[in-house]
Design a protein around this motif. Structure first.
Motif, PDB file in Angstrom:
ATOM      1  N   LEU A  32       0.828  -1.216   0.000  1.00  0.00           N
ATOM      2  CA  LEU A  32       0.000   0.000   0.000  1.00  0.00           C
ATOM      3  C   LEU A  32       0.859   1.261   0.000  1.00  0.00           C
ATOM      4  O   LEU A  32       0.342   2.363   0.166  1.00  0.00           O
ATOM      5  N   HIS A  33       2.178   1.069  -0.158  1.00  0.00           N
ATOM      6  CA  HIS A  33       3.150   2.169  -0.277  1.00  0.00           C
ATOM      7  C   HIS A  33       3.388   2.913   1.036  1.00  0.00           C
ATOM      8  O   HIS A  33       3.726   4.108   1.028  1.00  0.00           O
ATOM      9  N   SER A  85      -8.849  -4.313   6.058  1.00  0.00           N
ATOM     10  CA  SER A  85      -8.895  -4.812   4.676  1.00  0.00           C
ATOM     11  C   SER A  85      -9.522  -3.814   3.712  1.00  0.00           C
ATOM     12  O   SER A  85      -9.419  -3.985   2.494  1.00  0.00           O
ATOM     13  N   LEU A  86     -10.160  -2.740   4.237  1.00  0.00           N
ATOM     14  CA  LEU A  86     -10.909  -1.828   3.375  1.00  0.00           C
ATOM     15  C   LEU A  86     -10.266  -0.453   3.211  1.00  0.00           C
ATOM     16  O   LEU A  86     -10.496   0.212   2.198  1.00  0.00           O
ATOM     17  N   GLY A  94      -4.083   2.735  11.067  1.00  0.00           N
ATOM     18  CA  GLY A  94      -3.676   2.697  12.466  1.00  0.00           C
ATOM     19  C   GLY A  94      -4.866   2.653  13.406  1.00  0.00           C
ATOM     20  O   GLY A  94      -4.871   1.897  14.383  1.00  0.00           O
ATOM     21  N   VAL A  95      -5.901   3.443  13.107  1.00  0.00           N
ATOM     22  CA  VAL A  95      -7.101   3.450  13.956  1.00  0.00           C
ATOM     23  C   VAL A  95      -7.804   2.096  13.891  1.00  0.00           C
ATOM     24  O   VAL A  95      -8.237   1.556  14.912  1.00  0.00           O
ATOM     25  N   ALA A  96      -7.913   1.533  12.678  1.00  0.00           N
ATOM     26  CA  ALA A  96      -8.557   0.225  12.522  1.00  0.00           C
ATOM     27  C   ALA A  96      -7.781  -0.858  13.266  1.00  0.00           C
ATOM     28  O   ALA A  96      -8.365  -1.715  13.942  1.00  0.00           O
ATOM     29  N   ARG A 170      -6.169  -7.498   0.023  1.00  0.00           N
ATOM     30  CA  ARG A 170      -7.365  -7.078   0.760  1.00  0.00           C
ATOM     31  C   ARG A 170      -8.302  -8.262   1.016  1.00  0.00           C
ATOM     32  O   ARG A 170      -8.900  -8.374   2.085  1.00  0.00           O
ATOM     33  N   LEU A 171      -8.420  -9.147   0.052  1.00  0.00           N
ATOM     34  CA  LEU A 171      -9.245 -10.346   0.240  1.00  0.00           C
ATOM     35  C   LEU A 171      -8.651 -11.252   1.312  1.00  0.00           C
ATOM     36  O   LEU A 171      -9.383 -11.864   2.101  1.00  0.00           O
ATOM     37  N   ALA A 172      -7.330 -11.343   1.329  1.00  0.00           N
ATOM     38  CA  ALA A 172      -6.675 -12.151   2.369  1.00  0.00           C
ATOM     39  C   ALA A 172      -6.937 -11.562   3.755  1.00  0.00           C
ATOM     40  O   ALA A 172      -7.191 -12.296   4.724  1.00  0.00           O
TER      41      ALA A 172
END
Length: 405
Positions: A32-33, A85-86, A94-96, A170-172
């Motif tokens: 995600l860079h 994942s989203l 970080g919050v997630a 993201r699916l993983a």
């Protein structure tokens, strides 16, 4: 299904998810860079969330009910994994990770263990306790191993469907969210005997137990700070970036590492019967740290992988022995507090370590956190031996011998 088998099953499922996300998280964030320091921030935020959840579990788990609290933790973890994942922004990630207690350690050391490990000694006798903890950790590390294999899921998804790398990752991560939700059903089947001894009222901790917990928690804080430099997410990123291997190869490496961990737990129970819990903790842990320090100077990936696997065959032998020891040197009604306090200080150290490790990786070298972490772990072992070599658990005391810290 007995309570003990339910606890083994929930530990396995949660470890399966943790093993996968521990390998994938650092690589996923790199794809995600995010920079190394941002990766350290997200990994650390997840561990801060785990530390906060551990604090709440310690304070409220017995009062609210152990089963009810475990169900709440499961739902929160699944929601946080789905959010990771989203989203894409470092702050949102970080919050997630914080709210979902996403564990980048690669080993299940979250808040649920506080209650599960307080429940487990009540299902066996003192003589069976260390072996029960050994099997509990075997089920975890088999889960960790298979989770490491599941880190190849993004590659498999791209082979089956024409997906982008980002979508496959993201699916993983979404799969991780589904896995951590599964223990919800098993917790519903736990019997009332797993609840706290004597009801849900607040308990008084004896001064002797308080003194023991203070000493051992201070040492665990040092060990966990070192462990924060050595999370699976950061080690996986190290192998990925330093040796240029794919996430699939890294996943296979950590699969083999977790198998080595699983076998070592049974060896730890056997060894502890012969030389004692504290001796087993210390005299297997020091060689593992020395082996780890050789990994960054290995000339090739195969050599580094071999040294790393040797390290993994020793490093976890202190886990069931440590858990059994802590539960043995306090009263049964103090076990949730003891489990919670020792887990809390460990989670706090793990949470701090990745932030510093990410900065060292970016500002100095990828290998710097490995050397620092290994050195700190050796210091911890020496201090632990000096402080607790004479404090024996019940099964190691001679006739008439008393607890003496």
């Amino acid at each position: 299904m007995t309570d003990r088998r339910i606890l083994y099953a929930t530990a396995f499922i949660r470890a399966l998810a943790t093993g996968m996300v521990g390998v994938l998280l650092g690589i996923y964030l790199a794809r995600l860079h995010l920079s190394p320091s941002q990766i350290g921030f997200v990994v650390g935020a997840g561990l801060v969330g785990n530390a906060a959840a551990t604090l709440l579990t310690t304070a409220l788990g017995d009062r609210w009910g152990r089963r009810r609290f475990l169900i709440g933790l499961t739902l929160a973890t699944a929601a946080g994994g789905l959010a990771v994942s989203l989203v894409s922004h470092p702050l949102a990630l970080g919050v997630a990770a914080l709210l979902g207690m996403v564990n980048g350690m690669g080993r299940d050391r979250g808040a649920a263990l506080v209650l599960e490990q307080a429940m487990l000694p009540g299902t066996v006798t003192d003589a069976q306790r260390t072996r029960a903890f050994a099997w509990y950790n075997v089920t975890q590390d088999v889960g960790h191993a298979l989770g490491g294999l599941m880190a190849g899921l993004p590659v498999l998804l791209r082979e089956v469907q024409p997906l982008s790398e980002e979508t496959s990752f993201r699916l993983a991560m979404g799969t991780y969210s589904l896995l951590v939700l599964l223990p919800f059903l098993l917790y519903l089947a736990l019997s009332r005997h797993t609840e706290a001894v004597g009801g849900l009222e607040t308990r008084t901790v004896l001064p002797e137990s308080r003194r023991i917990l203070w000493k051992i928690s201070s040492l665990f804080a040092l060990d966990s700070l070192a462990g924060g430099f050595l999370t699976t997410a950061l080690l996986a990123f190290f192998f990925y970036a330093h040796f240029g291997v794919s996430e699939e190869i890294v996943g296979l490496l950590f699969f083999a590492a977790r198998l080595a961990n699983a076998l070592s737990h049974l060896g730890a129970a056997w060894l502890a019967k012969r030389i004692g819990l504290v001796n087993t903790m210390v005299f297997t842990h020091i060689p593992s740290s020395l082996l780890l320090a050789t990994v960054p100077i290995a000339p090739t990936f195969p050599v580094a992988a071999a040294l790393f696997l040797l390290r993994e065959s020793l490093v976890e032998m202190d886990v069931p022995t440590r858990q059994s020891y802590v539960m043995a040197v306090v009263r049964p009604e103090e076990r949730t507090l003891a489990s919670g306090v020792t887990h809390l200080v460990r989670m706090a150290g793990w949470a701090v370590g990745p932030f510093a490790a990410g900065l060292f990786m970016e500002g100095m070298s990828l290998a710097t956190p490995v050397f620092i972490g290994a050195g700190m772990k050796i210091l911890y072992d020496l201090l632990l031996y000096a402080a607790f070599r004479n404090l024996k658990p019940p099964e190691e005391r001679g006739a008439g011998e008393k607890k003496d810290g």
